[in-house]
Design an enzyme around this catalytic site. Structure first.
Site, PDB file in Angstrom:
ATOM      1  CE  LYS A  69     -13.174   4.688  -1.761  1.00  0.00           C
ATOM      2  NZ  LYS A  69     -11.899   4.707  -2.480  1.00  0.00           N
ATOM      3  CG  ASN A  70     -11.306   1.188  -1.018  1.00  0.00           C
ATOM      4  OD1 ASN A  70     -11.639   2.001  -1.885  1.00  0.00           O
ATOM      5  ND2 ASN A  70     -10.788   1.544   0.141  1.00  0.00           N
ATOM      6  NE  ARG A  83      -4.863  12.057  -7.765  1.00  0.00           N
ATOM      7  CZ  ARG A  83      -4.459  12.933  -8.673  1.00  0.00           C
ATOM      8  NH1 ARG A  83      -3.728  12.551  -9.698  1.00  0.00           N
ATOM      9  NH2 ARG A  83      -4.812  14.188  -8.579  1.00  0.00           N
ATOM     10  CB  CYS A  92      -4.267  12.562  -4.654  1.00  0.00           C
ATOM     11  SG  CYS A  92      -4.157  11.280  -3.445  1.00  0.00           S
ATOM     12  NE  ARG A 130      -2.732   7.140  -2.671  1.00  0.00           N
ATOM     13  CZ  ARG A 130      -4.070   7.183  -2.693  1.00  0.00           C
ATOM     14  NH1 ARG A 130      -4.676   8.350  -2.545  1.00  0.00           N
ATOM     15  NH2 ARG A 130      -4.780   6.096  -2.887  1.00  0.00           N
ATOM     16  N   PRO A 131       3.048   7.170  -4.843  1.00  0.00           N
ATOM     17  CG  PRO A 131       4.948   6.352  -3.758  1.00  0.00           C
ATOM     18  CD  PRO A 131       3.748   7.228  -3.549  1.00  0.00           C
ATOM     19  CB  ILE A 132       2.362   3.433  -9.083  1.00  0.00           C
ATOM     20  CG1 ILE A 132       2.965   4.160 -10.287  1.00  0.00           C
ATOM     21  CG2 ILE A 132       1.053   4.080  -8.676  1.00  0.00           C
ATOM     22  CD1 ILE A 132       2.112   4.000 -11.540  1.00  0.00           C
ATOM     23  CG  ASP A 133       7.748   2.721  -5.562  1.00  0.00           C
ATOM     24  OD1 ASP A 133       6.672   3.266  -5.220  1.00  0.00           O
ATOM     25  OD2 ASP A 133       8.523   2.181  -4.745  1.00  0.00           O
ATOM     26  CG  LEU A 134       5.888  -0.797  -3.754  1.00  0.00           C
ATOM     27  CD1 LEU A 134       5.044  -0.993  -2.493  1.00  0.00           C
ATOM     28  CD2 LEU A 134       7.274  -1.388  -3.567  1.00  0.00           C
ATOM     29  CG  ASP A 185      -9.103   4.114   4.001  1.00  0.00           C
ATOM     30  OD1 ASP A 185      -9.389   3.174   3.237  1.00  0.00           O
ATOM     31  OD2 ASP A 185      -8.145   4.879   3.799  1.00  0.00           O
ATOM     32  CB  ILE A 220      -0.964   4.189   5.796  1.00  0.00           C
ATOM     33  CG1 ILE A 220      -1.218   3.103   6.837  1.00  0.00           C
ATOM     34  CG2 ILE A 220      -1.136   3.672   4.365  1.00  0.00           C
ATOM     35  CD1 ILE A 220      -0.343   1.882   6.713  1.00  0.00           C
ATOM     36  NE  ARG A 231     -12.680   9.588  -5.241  1.00  0.00           N
ATOM     37  CZ  ARG A 231     -11.636   9.237  -4.475  1.00  0.00           C
ATOM     38  NH1 ARG A 231     -11.026  10.118  -3.720  1.00  0.00           N
ATOM     39  NH2 ARG A 231     -11.203   7.998  -4.484  1.00  0.00           N
TER      40      ARG A 231
HETATM   41  C1  EPZ Z   1      -5.874   1.569  -1.041  1.00  0.00           C
HETATM   42  O1  EPZ Z   1      -5.126   2.608  -1.636  1.00  0.00           O
HETATM   43  C2  EPZ Z   1      -7.251   2.166  -0.768  1.00  0.00           C
HETATM   44  N1  EPZ Z   1      -7.846   2.590  -2.027  1.00  0.00           N
HETATM   45  C3  EPZ Z   1      -7.106   3.366   0.168  1.00  0.00           C
HETATM   46  O2  EPZ Z   1      -8.417   3.838   0.468  1.00  0.00           O
HETATM   47  C4  EPZ Z   1      -6.449   2.902   1.470  1.00  0.00           C
HETATM   48  O3  EPZ Z   1      -6.244   4.015   2.312  1.00  0.00           O
HETATM   49  C5  EPZ Z   1      -5.091   2.249   1.153  1.00  0.00           C
HETATM   50  O4  EPZ Z   1      -5.290   1.163   0.210  1.00  0.00           O
HETATM   51  C6  EPZ Z   1      -4.406   1.706   2.380  1.00  0.00           C
HETATM   52  O5  EPZ Z   1      -5.230   0.823   3.021  1.00  0.00           O
HETATM   53  C7  EPZ Z   1      -8.445   1.655  -2.818  1.00  0.00           C
HETATM   54  O6  EPZ Z   1      -8.445   0.479  -2.518  1.00  0.00           O
HETATM   55  C8  EPZ Z   1      -9.092   2.154  -4.073  1.00  0.00           C
HETATM   56  P1  EPZ Z   1      -1.443   1.404  -0.812  1.00  0.00           P
HETATM   57  P2  EPZ Z   1      -3.692   2.279  -2.308  1.00  0.00           P
HETATM   58  O7  EPZ Z   1      -0.857   1.050  -2.127  1.00  0.00           O
HETATM   59  O8  EPZ Z   1      -3.736   0.960  -2.969  1.00  0.00           O
HETATM   60  C9  EPZ Z   1       2.757   3.634  -0.540  1.00  0.00           C
HETATM   61  C10 EPZ Z   1     -10.087   5.452   0.735  1.00  0.00           C
HETATM   62  O9  EPZ Z   1     -10.204   6.448   1.473  1.00  0.00           O
HETATM   63  N2  EPZ Z   1       3.040   3.038  -1.856  1.00  0.00           N
HETATM   64  O10 EPZ Z   1      -1.693   0.324   0.184  1.00  0.00           O
HETATM   65  O11 EPZ Z   1      -3.289   3.455  -3.106  1.00  0.00           O
HETATM   66  C11 EPZ Z   1       1.681   4.716  -0.628  1.00  0.00           C
HETATM   67  O12 EPZ Z   1       2.244   5.952  -0.998  1.00  0.00           O
HETATM   68  C12 EPZ Z   1      -8.772   5.184   0.049  1.00  0.00           C
HETATM   69  O13 EPZ Z   1     -10.991   4.605   0.509  1.00  0.00           O
HETATM   70  C13 EPZ Z   1       4.304   3.166  -2.394  1.00  0.00           C
HETATM   71  O14 EPZ Z   1       5.180   3.771  -1.798  1.00  0.00           O
HETATM   72  O15 EPZ Z   1      -2.784   2.206  -1.001  1.00  0.00           O
HETATM   73  C14 EPZ Z   1       1.126   4.760   0.772  1.00  0.00           C
HETATM   74  O16 EPZ Z   1       1.979   5.553   1.566  1.00  0.00           O
HETATM   75  C15 EPZ Z   1      -7.705   6.209   0.409  1.00  0.00           C
HETATM   76  N3  EPZ Z   1       4.564   2.634  -3.621  1.00  0.00           N
HETATM   77  C16 EPZ Z   1       1.215   3.297   1.209  1.00  0.00           C
HETATM   78  O17 EPZ Z   1       2.166   2.669   0.328  1.00  0.00           O
HETATM   79  C17 EPZ Z   1       3.593   1.963  -4.333  1.00  0.00           C
HETATM   80  O18 EPZ Z   1       3.899   1.476  -5.449  1.00  0.00           O
HETATM   81  C18 EPZ Z   1      -0.120   2.557   1.132  1.00  0.00           C
HETATM   82  O19 EPZ Z   1      -0.525   2.573  -0.185  1.00  0.00           O
HETATM   83  C19 EPZ Z   1       2.306   1.839  -3.769  1.00  0.00           C
HETATM   84  C20 EPZ Z   1       2.054   2.376  -2.528  1.00  0.00           C
END
Ligand code: EPZ
Length: 421
Positions: free
Chosen positions: A22-23, A97, A121, A126-130, A309, A331, A401
């Protein structure tokens, strides 16, 4: 609303092939937007997130069609030559998301992108600041107002991005923004997940010049254009880990086929440590388990550490292990929502912030429970399979999903599980 009805206590035995990841599918479908020509993506899982990604591509003007294969997977054909759209409708953003993965690709192709803020969610804010700070550094003007993010640029420029956290989504978005940018982009502290490597391989087949995926430093040399290609999505390591845990939880004996064992090494170590017999035969993993011992401490970490996960599913496994386990979720801020539902089945779990202490019990009992999120829902299925009596699992749209026909997969291993409306 559909639900799953599970009759527990049946040891799972037999052979099961794993779905596509999926990812991987989501960022690869976003990448298809960058091609002048046909992209053919094989081994896509039959899950609602695949449907959501296809819907977004259609909304952006891409031509998308698909073929159902005999193994239940989907081959998706995408031609984005006329994809002139640059806005993802709010209802589609809310469905998934991870639609934010499309941001870099749309901006790269259209030099404009408007999405609604993905927001929090079930797992936390789930911020996207990065994502945003990286795209700004590459030359995008970005405004956030009334819940929308509006990005615009004349060009995107290669630069050096130092990620404060190895975010999977941010790493993917930067790669998608950098492949057609002017100059070279270097991502330091990049996420190292296998799905990042899969995205690099897909983009390089299209004519991109990327190296380093799978390490913490990724280099992307911008090119003028990308062409269509054909690609087979890697196996879903989390689905594979989930089915291995389901076999272990029911004291069964099964062969999980078409996996990539090296993507699962931290989970295989966990299963061995809790008393499972694990054998790796190229791309197949055999698992059997007579007695489960508690693994004392499980700490989720970025890849190649123990995957967040798998936290909920492995917690479900530990609820009936001999001894106590401590789970530390590093995480996500709020990834213990499955605990309350496991309590209803007789599990003994105490949580405090990001730490959960699981005290193994002799029995779990069938109950009516509700899925709280994708992996939390899968954890309830694993617990129900090992419980005494019948369980009813509601809100299975969360599970759909990410798991391709989970009841069919488990039934093929002998589970007594049916879907009911
Ligand atoms: C991906 O989510 C996966 N989703 C998630 O899988 C997985 O749990 C996660 O990576 C971690 O491995 C997909 O690939 C579609 P992150 P993503 O950005 O990209 C923080 C599942 O069950 N963060 O690595 O959203 C964030 O809040 C799903 O299959 C910021 O602070 O994860 C989190 O605490 C769930 N600012 C941490 O980083 C940002 O701009 C990890 O997030 C981005 C993230």
């Amino acid at each position: 609303m559909s639900k799953l009805v599970v009759q527990g206590g049946v040891p799972l035995c037999g052979v099961l092939e794993v779905q596509g990841a999926k990812n991987s599918v989501l960022p690869i479908m976003a990448a298809a937007l960058l091609a002048d020509g046909d992209c053919i993506i094989e081994h896509c899982p039959d899950i609602s997130d695949t449907d959501s990604a296809i819907e977004i591509l259609g909304a952006l003007g891409a031509f998308v069609t698909e073929k159902r294969e005999s193994d239940g997977s989907r081959t998706v054909y995408i031609n984005a030559s006329n994809a002139l759209g640059f806005e993802i409708p709010d209802d589609m953003m809310r469905k998934m998301r991870s639609s934010v993965m499309f941001l870099g690709a749309i901006l790269s192709r259209r030099h404009r992108a408007i999405i609604s803020f993905p927001g929090g969610c079930e797992l936390g804010p789930r911020p996207i600041d990065l994502h945003i700070s990286a795209l700004k550094k590459m030359g995008a003007d970005i405004t956030e107002q009334h819940g929308y993010i509006d990005c615009e640029c004349d060009r995107l420029y290669g630069t050096v991005i130092d990620l404060a956290f190895p975010s999977v989504g941010a790493t993917e978005n930067i790669m998608l923004a950098a492949v057609l940018a002017d100059g070279e982009t270097i991502i330091n502290n990049a996420a190292k997940e296998p799905e990042i490597e899969d995205l690099q391989n897909f983009l390089n087949k299209m004519g991109a010049k990327i190296c380093g995926a799978g390490s913490s430093r990724i280099k992307i040399k911008g090119v003028k254009a990308l062409n269509g290609t054909r690609h087979r999505v890697i196996p879903d390591r989390i689905a594979a880990g989930t089915y291995l845990c389901a076999v272990a939880a029911t004291r069964g004996n099964a062969l999980i086929k078409n996996t990539e064992p090296r993507h699962l090494s931290s989970v295989l170590s966990f299963l061995t440590d809790c008393g499972c017999d694990i054998d790796i035969l190229e791309n197949d993993i055999s698992v059997s388990c007579d007695e489960l011992h508690a693994v004392r401490h499980i700490r989720t970490m970025p890849y190649p550490g123990f995957p967040t996960d798998m936290q909920a599913v492995c917690m479900a496994l530990m609820t009936k292990a001999k001894g106590s386990s401590v789970f530390t979720e590093t995480i996500f801020e709020n990834r213990f929502k499955h605990v309350g539902e496991l309590h209803r089945m007789g599990a003994k779990i105490r949580t405090d912030g990001r730490v959960a202490v699981v005290e193994g019990v002799k029995k779990l009992y069938g109950a009516r429970v509700e899925s709280t999120d994708l992996r939390g829902g899968a954890a309830l299925v694993v617990a129900a399979l090992s419980a005494e009596g019948t369980s009813v699992i509601e809100n299975i749209s969360h599970i759909e999903r990410g798991y391709d026909n989970i009841e069919k997969a488990l039934s093929s291993l002998g589970a007594k599980i049916t879907r009911q409306q």
